[in-house]
Design a protein around this motif. Structure first.
Motif: not given
Length: 502
Positions: A98-110
């Protein structure tokens, strides 16, 4: 059918680590996108996270959440998920095609983890990357400031470090399917050197080294022995994974599978003891069972679909719809972890939302509880305290996986702070109810009892968006106390929680 159980205050297994009721979120299918994150959803908060999902996660009271993978992490560049979202690169995820937009990363997950009242359990990429990327990630997440990576975190909007204690050194590195798969010797060396580097930064970190992906691997259990001999003094946990299947539609055999789980834990526990003795080590490594669940309903169909599609973003993938039979299985799995809580200190249901998960969502629509939500919720909420070594006398049956499988699967927990004794029980017998007599000894006076029952006459019964409460707990009938004796009747194929107020 009758069963006799004795619970004595002196016969205990261990104090249960609350992280036994952990969870897992991977960048896979709709777990993240339209799972926890959907900025256009009516319930979305200021960070784009679905409040309806957050509410359901908070009800589960899951203390930790493992992230970002899973197979996904073995080719993941954590730096892709920081900085302005419109500048983050779209990457191809080789694990799930699949493709990953990376709109969710460590900041958003935290931020999501804080809202969901759970702690982060982070994984580093030891597949396509290694020590350097791992130490940089830990510095970014945990260092107060004054260094390149910590100051970059501040620039990206987070002044204070997150101070994450629990870190996974890769994922399923024994698996040939894993990007960057390694032999046990190769992985053991890399994991040990990575652990040493992370401990040079902070020796208080809790580190998890990869064990076997499942107990049918050709390299099991030699993998555990080799890896631990390379890493024992540098790590705190070894991870195990197991998924449960019922392709043959044989309920008796299906519900016997936790016997295999118990053997798996026992074998690895023995290897831990062996390596500790061999190395004359002072520390004790425990087990982090950080992937487990029922997984078979959509597995074969989705394996075929993945070969046919291009590189879609967040497609519906591995969205098993769980039935009532799976309630019984999840109950037995959790009971096994409670009974093995002396060595299994961490466990993570895989996964949390949409992907083989207790919570389902409709994009733009509602969120609801799958059938397996309930046994996990009951154990998480009421299975904290001290695990009891119960004496159980009940009829048994022989299965392919093991002989002498008790029809009654039961675990007991004493919560001294709440003044309760709680028993989690599954009647594996599909034809007969079970009359259970529990002798309660050494706990003082038993004042009252409450019985929670999950039962449906249709093993295939499911919860759906249109019928979200088809399978759910209800008040049981007939649980009675007479002095120090508790009696309760469990219907055929049913799950019960019996709670005694002392």
């Amino acid at each position: 059918m009758e069963a006799h159980v004795t619970a004595h205050s002196r016969y205990v297994i261990a104090d249960i680590d609350n992280r036994l009721y952990g969870s897992f979120l991977e960048h896979l299918g709709r777990a993240v996108y339209t799972g926890i994150y959907e900025p256009d959803h009516p319930s979305a908060d200021e960070n784009g996270m679905r409040r309806d999902v957050i509410d359901l996660v908070r009800e589960l009271d899951t203390p930790i959440c493992r992230y970002p993978g899973g197979n996904f992490v073995s080719a993941y560049n954590w730096e892709d998920g920081i900085g302005p979202k419109d500048e983050r690169p779209t990457r191809l995820d080789l694990a799930w095609h699949t493709s990953e937009s990376n709109h969710v990363g460590i900041h958003e997950f935290a931020e999501w983890a804080k809202s969901a009242n759970t702690e982060m359990m982070l994984a580093v990429n030891l597949g396509s990357r290694g020590l350097d990327a791992a130490r940089n990630f830990v510095e970014y997440v945990n260092h107060p400031g004054g260094s390149y990576w910590s100051d970059l975190r501040k620039k990206n909007g987070r002044a204070e470090p997150w101070d994450v204690k629990l870190w996974c050194l890769g994922n399923e590195m024994d698996g040939p399917w894993q990007v960057g798969h390694k032999s046990a010797a190769e992985y053991g060396h890399l994991a040990n050197e990575t652990a040493k580097a992370l401990r040079a930064f902070d020796d208080r970190l809790d580190l998890v080294v990869c064990g076997s992906s499942h107990s049918d691997m050709a390299t099991y259990p030699q993998w555990e022995a080799t890896v631990l001999e390379s890493t024992y003094e540098q790590v705190d946990y070894i991870s195990l994974h197991m998924y449960f299947e019922n392709y043959e539609k044989n309920t008796a055999e299906y519900l016997a599978l936790p016997m295999k789980l118990d053997r798996y834990i026992g074998t690895v526990g023995g290897i831990i003891d062996y390596v500790k003795a061999k190395r004359r080590a002072k520390n004790t490594v425990r087990i982090s069972f950080d992937e487990w669940n029922v997984w078979y309903h959509e597995r074969k169909n989705d394996a075929k679909r993945m070969k046919e599609w291009g590189w879609p973003h967040a497609p519906a993938l591995l969205e098993d719809i769980y039935n009532f039979e799976d309630v019984l299985q999840v109950g037995c799995i959790l009971n096994t972890f409670i009974r093995r809580s002396d060595v299994v200190r961490i466990a993570c249901i895989a996964q949390l939302v949409n992907v083989i998960a207790p919570i389902m969502t409709a994009p733009g629509g509602s969120a609801w509880k799958q059938t397996i939500y309930y046994p996990f919720q009951l154990a998480s909420r009421y299975g904290r305290g001290t695990a009891l070594q119960l004496d159980v006398d009940c009829p048994a049956y022989d299965a392919d996986i093991a002989a002498g499988v008790d029809y009654l699967d039961i675990a007991g927990v004493h919560d001294s702070d709440a003044g309760t004794l709680t028993f989690f029980a599954v009647n594996r017998n599909g034809k007969e109810p079970m009359d259970i007599s529990i002798s309660i000894e050494g706990f003082g006076e038993a004042k009252s009892v409450a019985h929670t029952l999950i039962k449906n006459d249709d093993l295939e019964a499911t919860n759906t968006e249109k019928n979200p409460e088809n399978v759910k707990p209800e008040a049981g009938k007939g649980a009675q106390l007479s002095g120090s004796r508790l009696t309760v009747s469990m219907p055929a194929h049913s799950y019960s929680m019996i709670s005694v107020q002392l």
